[in-house]
Design an enzyme around this catalytic site. Structure first.
Site, short mmCIF file in Angstrom:
data_model
loop_
_atom_site.label_atom_id
_atom_site.label_comp_id
_atom_site.label_asym_id
_atom_site.label_seq_id
_atom_site.Cartn_x
_atom_site.Cartn_y
_atom_site.Cartn_z
N ASP A 180 0.81 -1.22 0.00
CA ASP A 180 0.00 0.00 0.00
C ASP A 180 0.85 1.28 0.00
O ASP A 180 0.66 2.16 0.83
CB ASP A 180 -0.92 -0.05 1.23
CG ASP A 180 -1.89 1.11 1.29
OD1 ASP A 180 -2.38 1.52 0.23
OD2 ASP A 180 -2.16 1.60 2.41
N GLU A 423 3.07 -7.94 7.38
CA GLU A 423 1.85 -8.51 6.84
C GLU A 423 2.08 -9.56 5.77
O GLU A 423 1.51 -9.49 4.67
CB GLU A 423 0.92 -7.41 6.34
CG GLU A 423 0.54 -6.44 7.43
CD GLU A 423 -0.72 -5.61 7.14
OE1 GLU A 423 -1.21 -5.64 6.01
OE2 GLU A 423 -1.20 -4.95 8.09
N TYR A 476 -7.10 -2.87 12.68
CA TYR A 476 -7.91 -1.76 12.13
C TYR A 476 -9.40 -1.89 12.47
O TYR A 476 -10.25 -1.69 11.61
CB TYR A 476 -7.70 -1.68 10.62
CG TYR A 476 -6.34 -1.08 10.28
CD1 TYR A 476 -6.16 0.30 10.25
CD2 TYR A 476 -5.24 -1.90 10.02
CE1 TYR A 476 -4.93 0.86 9.96
CE2 TYR A 476 -3.99 -1.34 9.74
CZ TYR A 476 -3.85 0.03 9.71
OH TYR A 476 -2.61 0.58 9.44
N GLU A 512 0.37 -1.04 14.16
CA GLU A 512 -0.50 -0.19 13.34
C GLU A 512 -1.93 -0.22 13.87
O GLU A 512 -2.44 -1.26 14.25
CB GLU A 512 -0.55 -0.67 11.87
CG GLU A 512 0.72 -0.46 11.09
CD GLU A 512 0.60 -0.91 9.63
OE1 GLU A 512 -0.54 -0.90 9.09
OE2 GLU A 512 1.62 -1.27 9.04
C1 GCB Z 1 -1.60 -2.12 6.77
C2 GCB Z 1 -0.29 -2.09 6.06
C3 GCB Z 1 0.08 -0.69 5.61
C4 GCB Z 1 -1.14 0.00 5.02
C5 GCB Z 1 -2.22 0.09 6.09
C6 GCB Z 1 -3.48 0.72 5.54
O1 GCB Z 1 -1.91 -2.99 7.52
O2 GCB Z 1 0.75 -2.63 6.83
O3 GCB Z 1 1.10 -0.79 4.65
O4 GCB Z 1 -0.85 1.27 4.53
O5 GCB Z 1 -2.54 -1.17 6.54
O6 GCB Z 1 -3.69 1.91 5.72
O7 GCB Z 1 -4.25 0.00 4.90
#
Ligand code: GCB
Length: 606
Positions: A180, A423, A476, A512
């Protein structure tokens, strides 16, 4: 080992440096004819240049410099070249040519002769060009660079011709990747010529803290100097210099240990001690009967300790308050930019953060030096992002990139942990053995730091966690799942952290969490993409962090992301990824202030 240390080029009484940064000639080779430059020998000397060229700054990514969309989205070979003079005064020296990094596969010619090849976009490469360089005369340097990623490059990607049809004309191709962030390419870091004495030079230095007294009254370091020379009649003299230049210790010998018995200055993380980021100079003089070479390495004295229940720096529990980041900015893409780097460190310190992860690839050496000086603790991540397939050739490349990363970064006191990937598609059975091999290999080359892997699959499916010392997870809730449902976050995150703990019985780090947020969008009650939603989501995550931190499970939290950054164009991304607490221009969102309140409070409670 694979590579000598590739010491950062520094001048000294015995070494001179010449920067080759500046505006180079540049030419993209048509993707339809990938052999053109090689067939027409664009590297030939004394060609004026490769042909029909444009200006291109070095260091920089090339993608966003022009107005041409085909160059932004280019896949294939691009050619750089420039002319420079080498002084005749260098006839008594050996001269090295070094690239801080170039993305991804590089071929280098000097005066028409191929001198260097390297694959991998984020680590330095160099060679001795003494035999090819013309002293007291003009020289031409040519670089062919290919940004194409494949199934065994790290990171992986796929390049395919697209069949001609009503939509696609002949010669269309597709370069895809799952990570990403935009696959910026170019000569991203400084290009340097440096001299060393002819008959011997310091090729590598390794300094490790092997002991810090419980009461901090003494500390011991171990060192190893690698001298490149043809003969055996040489000696090393080493000195440890305080920041004010006084000599704290000195002795002879190319390997040895040094004990500082009187209250050594330790390297402390930011805000953990008034004297955070204290660096000594480790000065090496290597001498034979004719000449000598001096190299000055910055080192910090600090201990790192970990077990199944804790992570400590200098015997004190260390809680990571930090960020995931990117090397990313307008125009220059991933090119090194010192004003930006310096501003970023000032912003990091403003937030009260003490750490970040080099997500998702090794960052420029200049950034690592800043971290050393500022007491910012680093989780040093290799470019293994979103890996899948886990074939033997991928494993071989992964081990090589770990070798190169450790070789480059082993002396940085800021680096306290290696991340072997982000990931991976680690729910498949073969992931278990694959990551155990990568982790064990990394421990074998550097037993002084723990190994982590950043995971994202559900805890009960993941196979990667068996390999690590520290479990890192990206979560997330309220964004990719339970979108918009703030009330579900705190409990979900807390349970998830506890589940990872129970499964692997290791300390857990949340590397994250976050929400895309468009600077200036506001709404009450909050909805996704507003500044209110980002701060609401953060506060709910904080509840889970506080509960698991108190139970001794969680050893840190890192928000995704420090700043907004560019990605490929897709409808899920609004001008890139907007999870920054700063915009891409480094303006604070409301979240920056919320994070700042929390991080300073956490620092005070330490
Ligand atoms: C993740 C990834 C990261 C992405 C992020 C996202 O888990 O490690 O590279 O940018 O999510 O914002 O989707």
């Amino acid at each position: 080992s694979c590579c000598h240390g590739l010491l950062y080029p520094k001048d000294s009484p015995t070494r001179e440096i010449k920067s080759l940064d500046g505006v180079w000639n540049f030419r993209a080779q048509p993707s339809l004819d990938p052999e053109q430059g090689f067939r027409e020998k664009w590297f030939d000397h004394p060609l004026q240049s490769t042909g029909d060229v444009i200006d291109m700054p070095v260091p920089s990514s090339f993608n966003d410099i022009t107005t041409d969309p085909s160059l932004r989205d280019f896949a294939g070979w691009v050619w750089y070249d420039r002319e420079f003079y080498a002084p005749s005064a260098w006839s008594d020296s050996r001269v090295f040519l070094r690239f801080g990094s170039a993305h991804y596969t590089a071929l280098v010619w000097l005066n028409g002769q191929e001198v260097l090849q390297h694959s991998g976009g984020h680590l330095p490469f160099e060679t001795d060009v003494s035999g090819t360089l013309q002293l007291g005369a003009a020289n031409r340097l040519t670089v062919a660079l290919n940004n194409t990623l494949g199934p065994t490059t790290i990171p992986q990607g796929a390049w395919n011709w697209i069949k001609e049809d009503d939509i696609y004309p002949a010669g269309s191709f597709d370069m895809s990747y799952t990570f990403d962030f935009f696959n910026y390419a170019g000569i991203h870091r400084p290009v340097t010529l440096y001299t060393v004495p002819k008959s011997l030079h310091v090729a590598d230095v390794k300094v490790t803290t092997i002991g810090v007294a419980q009461d901090y009254s003494s500390a011991t370091i171990q060192y190893e100097v690698n001298v490149a020379t043809d003969t055996d009649d040489f000696q090393c003299h080493v000195q440890l210099l305080e920041q004010d230049g006084t000599v704290a210790a000195e002795q002879d010998g190319c390997t040895g240990t040094i004990t500082l018995a009187e209250n050594p200055h330790l390297w402390w993380p930011y805000l953990m001690n008034e004297e955070y980021g204290y660096l000594y100079t480790f000065r090496v003089d290597a001498t034979n009967s004719q000449e000598s070479d001096q190299y000055n390495e910055n080192i910090g004295i600090r201990s790192v300790f970990w077990d199944d229940n804790s992570f400590k720096i200098n015997h004190q529990p260390f809680y990571f308050r930090g960020f995931g980041r990117h090397e990313d900015s307008n125009f220059r893409g991933k090119g090194l930019d010192l004003p930006l780097v310096t501003k970023d460190y000032n912003l990091i310190r403003w937030t009260g953060a003490n750490s970040y992860r080099t997500s998702h690839y090794p960052y420029a050496e200049e950034l690592m030096d800043f971290a050393d000086r500022n007491g910012i603790v680093i989780i040093d991540e290799c470019p293994g992002v979103n890996l899948e397939g886990f074939k033997p050739e991928l494993l071989a490349n992964h081990l090589t990139v770990m070798d190169e990363l450790v070789a480059r970064d082993k002396n940085h006191p800021s680096v306290v942990m290696w991340s072997i990937g982000n990931e991976p598609r680690s729910e498949v059975p073969e992931a278990k053995d694959y990551f155990i091999k990568v982790a064990n290999h990394t421990r074998s080359i550097d037993p002084s730091r723990p190994v982590t892997l950043v995971m994202f699959r559900p805890f009960d499916q993941d196979q990667g966690g068996y390999s690590v010392d520290i479990v890192s997870i990206n979560r997330y809730y309220g964004w990719y799942s339970q979108t918009g449902q703030i009330d579900l976050i705190a409990n979900a995150v807390e349970q998830d952290i506890r589940n990872w703990r129970t499964k692997f019985n290791k300390p857990v780090l949340v590397t994250e969490y976050g929400a895309d947020t468009i600077h200036g969008f506001h709404e009450v009650p909050s909805t996704i993409f507003t500044e209110e939603y980002q701060t609401d989501l953060m506060r709910e995550n904080f509840k889970a962090f506080d509960n698991t931190k108190e139970d001794g499970i969680l050893i840190g939290e890192m928000i995704w992301n420090f700043a907004d950054f560019m990605t490929v164009q897709e409808y899920k991304r609004v001008w890139g990824n907007r999870k920054g607490i700063f915009t891409r221009d480094r303006h604070p969102k409301a979240s920056a202030h919320i994070l700042r309140d929390r991080y300073w409070k956490l620092a005070q409670d330490e």
